[in-house]
Scaffold this motif. Structure first.
Motif, PDB file in Angstrom:
ATOM      1  N   VAL A  35     -85.376 -12.613 -23.488  1.00 14.44           N
ATOM      2  CA  VAL A  35     -84.365 -11.803 -22.686  1.00 14.44           C
ATOM      3  C   VAL A  35     -83.522 -13.341 -22.865  1.00 14.44           C
ATOM      4  CG1 VAL A  35     -85.560 -12.617 -20.594  1.00 14.44           C
ATOM      5  CG2 VAL A  35     -83.602 -10.940 -20.556  1.00 14.44           C
ATOM      6  N   TYR A  36     -82.307 -12.856 -22.651  1.00 18.38           N
ATOM      7  CA  TYR A  36     -81.168 -14.074 -22.454  1.00 18.38           C
ATOM      8  C   TYR A  36     -80.674 -13.846 -20.885  1.00 18.38           C
ATOM      9  CZ  TYR A  36     -76.898 -16.693 -22.624  1.00 18.38           C
ATOM     10  OH  TYR A  36     -75.936 -17.534 -22.216  1.00 18.38           O
ATOM     11  N   ARG A  37     -80.633 -14.924 -20.216  1.00 22.12           N
ATOM     12  CA  ARG A  37     -80.490 -14.885 -18.952  1.00 22.12           C
ATOM     13  C   ARG A  37     -79.165 -15.516 -18.685  1.00 22.12           C
ATOM     14  NH1 ARG A  37     -85.452 -17.785 -16.450  1.00 22.12           N
ATOM     15  NH2 ARG A  37     -84.668 -19.354 -17.820  1.00 22.12           N
ATOM     16  N   GLU A  38     -77.931 -14.742 -18.762  1.00 23.95           N
ATOM     17  CA  GLU A  38     -76.595 -14.942 -18.664  1.00 23.95           C
ATOM     18  C   GLU A  38     -76.261 -16.052 -17.598  1.00 23.95           C
ATOM     19  OE1 GLU A  38     -72.103 -13.183 -18.996  1.00 23.95           O
ATOM     20  OE2 GLU A  38     -74.044 -12.171 -19.423  1.00 23.95           O
ATOM     21  N   GLU A  39     -76.842 -15.994 -16.328  1.00 27.55           N
ATOM     22  CA  GLU A  39     -76.448 -16.622 -15.388  1.00 27.55           C
ATOM     23  C   GLU A  39     -76.965 -17.994 -15.344  1.00 27.55           C
ATOM     24  OE1 GLU A  39     -80.481 -14.938 -14.372  1.00 27.55           O
ATOM     25  OE2 GLU A  39     -78.704 -14.189 -15.344  1.00 27.55           O
ATOM     26  N   ARG A  40     -78.011 -18.350 -16.139  1.00 28.71           N
ATOM     27  CA  ARG A  40     -78.635 -19.496 -16.530  1.00 28.71           C
ATOM     28  C   ARG A  40     -78.077 -20.029 -17.935  1.00 28.71           C
ATOM     29  NH1 ARG A  40     -84.507 -19.975 -14.302  1.00 28.71           N
ATOM     30  NH2 ARG A  40     -83.917 -21.362 -12.797  1.00 28.71           N
ATOM     31  N   ASP A  41     -77.661 -19.417 -18.651  1.00 28.46           N
ATOM     32  CA  ASP A  41     -76.963 -19.564 -20.069  1.00 28.46           C
ATOM     33  C   ASP A  41     -78.524 -20.044 -20.958  1.00 28.46           C
ATOM     34  OD1 ASP A  41     -75.814 -19.981 -22.445  1.00 28.46           O
ATOM     35  OD2 ASP A  41     -75.158 -22.068 -21.921  1.00 28.46           O
ATOM     36  N   SER A  42     -79.424 -19.238 -20.477  1.00 25.64           N
ATOM     37  CA  SER A  42     -81.065 -19.520 -21.042  1.00 25.64           C
ATOM     38  C   SER A  42     -81.522 -18.492 -21.738  1.00 25.64           C
ATOM     39  CB  SER A  42     -81.624 -20.057 -19.683  1.00 25.64           C
ATOM     40  OG  SER A  42     -82.979 -20.166 -19.999  1.00 25.64           O
ATOM     41  N   TRP A  43     -82.372 -18.802 -22.661  1.00 28.15           N
ATOM     42  CA  TRP A  43     -83.249 -17.947 -23.417  1.00 28.15           C
ATOM     43  C   TRP A  43     -84.487 -18.070 -22.726  1.00 28.15           C
ATOM     44  CZ3 TRP A  43     -82.455 -13.646 -26.382  1.00 28.15           C
ATOM     45  CH2 TRP A  43     -81.142 -13.329 -27.029  1.00 28.15           C
ATOM     46  N   PHE A  58     -88.336 -21.459 -23.206  1.00 28.33           N
ATOM     47  CA  PHE A  58     -87.080 -21.697 -22.422  1.00 28.33           C
ATOM     48  C   PHE A  58     -85.966 -22.376 -23.151  1.00 28.33           C
ATOM     49  CE2 PHE A  58     -89.930 -20.607 -19.142  1.00 28.33           C
ATOM     50  CZ  PHE A  58     -89.412 -19.795 -18.277  1.00 28.33           C
ATOM     51  N   SER A  59     -84.887 -22.135 -23.203  1.00 27.53           N
ATOM     52  CA  SER A  59     -83.991 -22.651 -23.590  1.00 27.53           C
ATOM     53  C   SER A  59     -82.658 -22.964 -22.102  1.00 27.53           C
ATOM     54  CB  SER A  59     -82.842 -22.280 -24.579  1.00 27.53           C
ATOM     55  OG  SER A  59     -82.280 -21.129 -24.055  1.00 27.53           O
ATOM     56  N   PHE A  60     -82.202 -24.353 -22.077  1.00 28.40           N
ATOM     57  CA  PHE A  60     -81.358 -24.433 -20.917  1.00 28.40           C
ATOM     58  C   PHE A  60     -80.307 -25.271 -21.490  1.00 28.40           C
ATOM     59  CE2 PHE A  60     -85.230 -23.764 -18.342  1.00 28.40           C
ATOM     60  CZ  PHE A  60     -84.730 -22.898 -17.665  1.00 28.40           C
ATOM     61  N   PRO A  61     -79.153 -25.272 -21.101  1.00 23.66           N
ATOM     62  CA  PRO A  61     -78.089 -26.331 -21.718  1.00 23.66           C
ATOM     63  C   PRO A  61     -78.298 -27.772 -21.488  1.00 23.66           C
ATOM     64  CG  PRO A  61     -76.983 -24.298 -20.457  1.00 23.66           C
ATOM     65  CD  PRO A  61     -78.649 -24.339 -20.137  1.00 23.66           C
ATOM     66  N   SER A  62     -78.160 -28.455 -22.451  1.00 26.29           N
ATOM     67  CA  SER A  62     -78.197 -30.065 -22.253  1.00 26.29           C
ATOM     68  C   SER A  62     -79.529 -30.453 -21.450  1.00 26.29           C
ATOM     69  CB  SER A  62     -77.186 -30.484 -21.702  1.00 26.29           C
ATOM     70  OG  SER A  62     -76.216 -30.209 -22.807  1.00 26.29           O
ATOM     71  N   PRO A  63     -80.784 -29.935 -21.790  1.00 25.47           N
ATOM     72  CA  PRO A  63     -81.915 -30.488 -21.136  1.00 25.47           C
ATOM     73  C   PRO A  63     -82.093 -31.863 -21.422  1.00 25.47           C
ATOM     74  CG  PRO A  63     -82.850 -29.109 -23.040  1.00 25.47           C
ATOM     75  CD  PRO A  63     -81.285 -28.973 -22.850  1.00 25.47           C
ATOM     76  N   PRO A  64     -82.538 -32.779 -20.405  1.00 26.90           N
ATOM     77  CA  PRO A  64     -82.933 -34.340 -20.554  1.00 26.90           C
ATOM     78  C   PRO A  64     -83.882 -34.156 -21.483  1.00 26.90           C
ATOM     79  CG  PRO A  64     -83.630 -33.694 -18.548  1.00 26.90           C
ATOM     80  CD  PRO A  64     -82.958 -32.169 -18.989  1.00 26.90           C
TER      81      PRO A  64
END
Length: 128
Positions: A35-43, A58-64
């Motif tokens: 599922v793509y979670r738009e509010e988190r810009d995350s798969w 999970f994916s998140f934008p620019s994880p450290p």
């Protein structure tokens, strides 16, 4: 409290599609749902191994990045039991996966080796 079993393990990837391909095509997990979670810009993908174990990817934008090698605080590594570590290492290396050398666990006398997912997360092969 009584814990029944480990329910799932969560991994954060910098590139969701690349990591999904690694865990499914290289390691043999099956994608159950995503599922793509738009509010988190995350798969978020749910992956199964032989219908028993569940890995949440999970994916998140620019994880450290992981701060150090396998000795950083938190989850050290995830280990997979195999029948033949040497053969599994050869198969992974043939698919371009970065692997360490085969070694023997000094405490159990069992063969083992580390390899790495696309983001450098340490994973272990352990011979039963």
């Amino acid at each position: 409290m009584r814990i029944n079993r480990v329910h799932h393990i969560a991994v954060i990837a910098t590139d969701y599609e690349r990591s999904k391909a690694f865990y499914t095509e290289v390691l043999g997990f099956t994608l159950l749902s995503e599922v793509y979670r738009e509010e988190r810009d995350s798969w978020m993908g749910d992956l199964a191994l032989h219908g028993v174990y569940l890995l949440e990817l999970f994916s998140f934008p620019s994880p450290p990045p992981r701060p150090t090698g396998p000795e950083s605080t938190g989850l050290r590594h995830l280990a997979f039991e195999v029948d033949d570590v040497a053969a599994a290492l050869d198969e992974l290396a043939g698919k371009g996966v970065r692997c360490e050398e085969l070694r023997t666990d000094p405490h159990t006398g069992k063969r083992m080796a580390f390899f790495f997912d696309p983001d450098g997360q340490p994973l272990e092969l352990y011979q039963a």
